[in-house]
Design a protein around this motif. Structure first.
Motif, short mmCIF file in Angstrom:
data_model
loop_
_atom_site.label_atom_id
_atom_site.label_comp_id
_atom_site.label_asym_id
_atom_site.label_seq_id
_atom_site.Cartn_x
_atom_site.Cartn_y
_atom_site.Cartn_z
N PHE A 131 -27.79 6.49 -22.06
CA PHE A 131 -27.20 7.82 -22.23
C PHE A 131 -27.63 8.46 -23.54
CE2 PHE A 131 -24.41 11.21 -21.22
CZ PHE A 131 -24.21 11.11 -19.87
N TYR B 263 -28.67 12.48 -25.10
CA TYR B 263 -28.23 13.19 -26.31
C TYR B 263 -29.44 13.67 -27.13
CZ TYR B 263 -23.98 10.35 -25.36
OH TYR B 263 -22.91 9.72 -24.80
N THR C 207 -24.80 -3.83 -27.53
CA THR C 207 -23.64 -2.96 -27.78
C THR C 207 -22.36 -3.70 -27.36
OG1 THR C 207 -24.94 -0.96 -27.50
CG2 THR C 207 -22.56 -0.74 -27.17
N TYR D 260 -21.40 -6.23 -30.09
CA TYR D 260 -20.66 -5.82 -31.31
C TYR D 260 -19.28 -5.28 -30.97
CZ TYR D 260 -21.43 -0.69 -31.17
OH TYR D 260 -21.41 0.64 -30.85
N GLY E 186 -20.56 1.59 -15.38
CA GLY E 186 -21.81 2.09 -15.96
C GLY E 186 -22.63 0.96 -16.58
N GLY E 187 -23.66 1.35 -17.31
CA GLY E 187 -24.58 0.37 -17.90
C GLY E 187 -23.87 -0.54 -18.90
N VAL E 188 -23.29 0.04 -19.95
CA VAL E 188 -22.55 -0.76 -20.92
C VAL E 188 -21.31 -1.35 -20.24
CG1 VAL E 188 -21.21 -0.71 -23.07
CG2 VAL E 188 -23.31 0.65 -22.88
N GLY F 196 -15.22 6.61 -11.90
CA GLY F 196 -15.14 7.93 -11.28
C GLY F 196 -14.84 7.92 -9.79
N LYS G 114 -17.25 2.91 -7.14
CA LYS G 114 -17.47 2.32 -8.47
C LYS G 114 -16.36 1.33 -8.81
CE LYS G 114 -20.11 6.12 -10.58
NZ LYS G 114 -20.20 7.02 -11.74
N TYR H 163 -10.07 7.28 -12.62
CA TYR H 163 -9.47 8.29 -13.51
C TYR H 163 -9.75 9.73 -13.11
CZ TYR H 163 -13.93 7.84 -16.29
OH TYR H 163 -15.22 7.75 -16.73
N SER I 87 -16.40 5.31 -24.29
CA SER I 87 -17.72 5.95 -24.43
C SER I 87 -17.75 7.30 -23.73
CB SER I 87 -18.80 5.05 -23.81
OG SER I 87 -18.57 4.92 -22.43
N PHE J 227 -17.24 5.21 -28.93
CA PHE J 227 -18.65 4.88 -29.18
C PHE J 227 -19.62 5.68 -28.32
CE2 PHE J 227 -19.93 2.01 -25.65
CZ PHE J 227 -18.70 1.81 -25.05
N ALA K 257 -20.19 10.78 -23.33
CA ALA K 257 -20.71 11.15 -22.00
C ALA K 257 -20.12 12.47 -21.51
CB ALA K 257 -20.45 10.03 -21.00
N PRO L 61 -18.63 3.60 -34.14
CA PRO L 61 -19.81 2.83 -34.51
C PRO L 61 -21.07 3.23 -33.76
CG PRO L 61 -18.61 1.68 -32.82
CD PRO L 61 -17.88 2.99 -33.03
N LEU M 272 -24.76 1.07 -32.52
CA LEU M 272 -25.39 -0.26 -32.43
C LEU M 272 -26.31 -0.55 -33.60
CD1 LEU M 272 -26.36 -2.85 -30.90
CD2 LEU M 272 -28.03 -1.39 -29.75
N ARG N 268 -23.55 11.29 -12.92
CA ARG N 268 -22.64 10.17 -12.65
C ARG N 268 -23.00 9.45 -11.35
NH1 ARG N 268 -16.87 12.86 -14.50
NH2 ARG N 268 -16.09 10.75 -14.25
N1 LIG Z 1 -22.46 3.82 -30.07
C1 LIG Z 1 -23.26 2.93 -29.53
O1 LIG Z 1 -23.70 2.00 -30.21
C2 LIG Z 1 -23.62 3.01 -28.08
C3 LIG Z 1 -24.56 2.14 -27.55
C4 LIG Z 1 -24.81 2.20 -26.17
C5 LIG Z 1 -24.17 3.14 -25.38
N2 LIG Z 1 -23.30 4.00 -25.96
C6 LIG Z 1 -22.56 4.98 -25.13
O2 LIG Z 1 -21.96 4.32 -24.06
C7 LIG Z 1 -21.91 5.18 -22.93
C8 LIG Z 1 -22.47 4.48 -21.75
O3 LIG Z 1 -23.89 4.44 -21.85
P1 LIG Z 1 -24.76 4.01 -20.61
O4 LIG Z 1 -26.17 4.30 -20.97
O5 LIG Z 1 -24.35 2.66 -20.20
O6 LIG Z 1 -24.31 5.09 -19.52
P2 LIG Z 1 -23.43 4.87 -18.21
O7 LIG Z 1 -22.09 4.32 -18.57
O8 LIG Z 1 -24.22 4.12 -17.20
O9 LIG Z 1 -23.27 6.36 -17.71
C9 LIG Z 1 -22.29 7.19 -18.21
C10 LIG Z 1 -21.01 7.14 -17.35
O10 LIG Z 1 -20.00 7.85 -18.03
C11 LIG Z 1 -19.09 8.34 -17.10
N3 LIG Z 1 -18.76 9.74 -17.37
C12 LIG Z 1 -17.52 10.22 -17.60
N4 LIG Z 1 -17.55 11.52 -17.78
C13 LIG Z 1 -18.83 11.92 -17.67
C14 LIG Z 1 -19.48 13.18 -17.75
N5 LIG Z 1 -18.80 14.32 -17.98
N6 LIG Z 1 -20.81 13.23 -17.58
C15 LIG Z 1 -21.51 12.11 -17.36
N7 LIG Z 1 -20.95 10.87 -17.27
C16 LIG Z 1 -19.61 10.78 -17.42
C17 LIG Z 1 -19.71 8.18 -15.70
O11 LIG Z 1 -19.04 7.10 -15.06
P3 LIG Z 1 -17.79 7.44 -14.08
O12 LIG Z 1 -18.30 8.33 -13.00
O13 LIG Z 1 -17.34 6.12 -13.58
O14 LIG Z 1 -16.78 8.13 -14.95
C18 LIG Z 1 -21.15 7.81 -16.00
O15 LIG Z 1 -21.70 6.98 -15.01
C19 LIG Z 1 -22.60 6.47 -23.35
O16 LIG Z 1 -21.62 7.39 -23.80
C20 LIG Z 1 -23.46 6.02 -24.50
O17 LIG Z 1 -23.75 7.04 -25.37
C21 LIG Z 1 -23.01 3.95 -27.28
#
Ligand SMILES: NC(=O)c1ccc[n+]([C@@H]2O[C@H](COP(=O)([O-])OP(=O)(O)OC[C@H]3O[C@@H](n4cnc5c(N)ncnc54)[C@H](OP(=O)(O)O)[C@@H]3O)[C@@H](O)[C@H]2O)c1
Length: 325
Positions: free
Chosen positions: A42, A46, A127, A130, A151-153, A173, A177, A192, A216, A238, A241, A264, A266, A315
């Motif tokens: 994701f 950004y 991710t 940590y 999702g992925g994480v 969602g 899922k 949700y 997230s 963290f 989305a 945080p 990663l 999504r």
């Molecule tokens: N800070 C860090 O170190 C770090 C590291 C890795 C990832 N992240 C964050 O973790 C999150 C997950 O990353 P990922 O790559 O694994 O993605 P992901 O979870 O596979 O995809 C994002 C999921 O967020 C949900 N979502 C809720 N509202 C949304 C909206 N308005 N638009 C799009 N998606 C929405 C959806 O699931 P539902 O349909 O089930 O709601 C979607 O499948 C991202 O926010 C990413 O930036 C942060």
């Protein structure tokens, strides 16, 4: 001719262009990689939209890939030609058939980890590491809330938290899922989009609240997440989305139970070789033992990264997505 996805301006998925690039030779401390699998995250969205600024434009996207070392620069002791490696690190530019990388940011892959699996898990899995092993060390008997659990994480974090002995509540969602999350360690999936997740968490925990929330989703869930915590609970925001979390008064944390809050990323948790090897080593262990399964539920040709972005933002994806050069 080597190709990469590059953008000349920020915007929608259509700004991604498949272009010929000059990769060149590795300098001191660097290696050249032939990349065989690239992770879709994701954070790539950004950078593409401009929510996070790229170092320069035109520029590349992508923070995670796996491949084979094909040339080694001066002074590199840790890697040789033919080694299989992976990474999850800035700067963006992983959406490429080949790339020069600093050797110190690469992790050598054990024989039992395929390159596609590595590209599907290095960023998401470190991710989860940590989140669950450092920010709030999950202990047996804990209850945690993981948003976007399918999702992925999410899928990795649910399995890992369950493996550590936690009761896992997750938001998703759709009903489909919910089933995927349930099959990957989520004891209580909450849809949700139609259920009030705060009320459900209160109900599941008998009014007590959870020990930690891993959020997230951002804007849409942040305030509700605070209401899911027990006093002195840990709020981890963290990701964005659904959009970035708006500003608020810190006194709110006192009012809601002297909560802890962290935002945080990663890359601060893997910035030293020790931390990087700790995270990658623990990840290889839980994946190698089968405690955590890496589900690659979507693959796309790297040149079709725009479609992959549309599906991620829409999504439509679950688990990990890999782009194939
Ligand atoms: N800070 C860090 O170190 C770090 C590291 C890795 C990832 N992240 C964050 O973790 C999150 C997950 O990353 P990922 O790559 O694994 O993605 P992901 O979870 O596979 O995809 C994002 C999921 O967020 C949900 N979502 C809720 N509202 C949304 C909206 N308005 N638009 C799009 N998606 C929405 C959806 O699931 P539902 O349909 O089930 O709601 C979607 O499948 C991202 O926010 C990413 O930036 C942060």
């Amino acid at each position: 001719m080597t190709h990469a996805i590059r953008i000349h301006e920020t915007g929608g998925p259509e700004v991604m262009r498949w272009e010929a690039i000059e990769v060149g030779e590795p300098g001191p401390g660097e290696v050249r990689l032939r990349q065989t699998a690239v992770g879709l995250n994701f954070i790539d969205v950004y950078f593409r939209t401009g929510l996070y600024p790229l170092p320069s434009l035109p520029g590349g996207l992508g923070m995670e890939a796996a491949g084979v070392v094909e040339a080694v620069g001066e002074g590199v002791q840790t890697l040789k030609e033919g080694d299989r490696v992976a990474y999850a690190t800035p700067p963006p530019g992983a959406y490429a058939e080949a790339r020069i990388m600093p050797a110190a940011r690469l992790v050598k892959l054990p024989d039992n980890i395929e390159e596609r699996t590595a590209a599907a898990m290095m960023l998401r899995g470190m991710t989860a590491h940590y989140l669950l092993r450092r920010i709030h060390r999950v202990e047996p008997g804990d209850t945690v809330l993981i948003h976007a659990a399918a999702g992925g994480v999410g899928l990795i974090a649910c399995q890992w938290a369950r493996h550590l002995g936690a009761t896992v509540i997750g938001t998703v969602g759709t009903d489909a899922k919910a089933e995927i999350a349930r099959a990957h360690g989520c004891d209580h999936p909450i849809v949700y989009t139609r259920e009030d997740f705060v009320a459900r968490v209160r109900e599941i925990t008998g009014g007590k609240g959870v020990d930690a929330v891993y959020d997230s989703v951002g804007k849409e869930t942040f305030m509700g997440s605070l209401d899911c915590l027990r006093p002195l609970g840990m709020m981890v925001t963290f990701g964005n989305a659904s959009g970035p979390v708006p500003a608020f008064e810190p006194a709110l944390l006192a009012k809601k139970g002297s909560l802890f809050l962290t935002r945080p990323t990663l890359f601060h948790y893997t910035s030293t070789p020790e931390d990087l090897n700790w995270a990658a080593g623990d990840l290889f262990e839980v994946v190698g033992s089968g405690a955590v399964k890496i589900e690659i539920n979507q693959t796309y040709a790297l040149k079709d990264a725009a479609q992959a972005h549309r599906d991620l933002e829409g999504r439509k994806t679950t688990g990990s997505t890999v782009l194939l050069p």
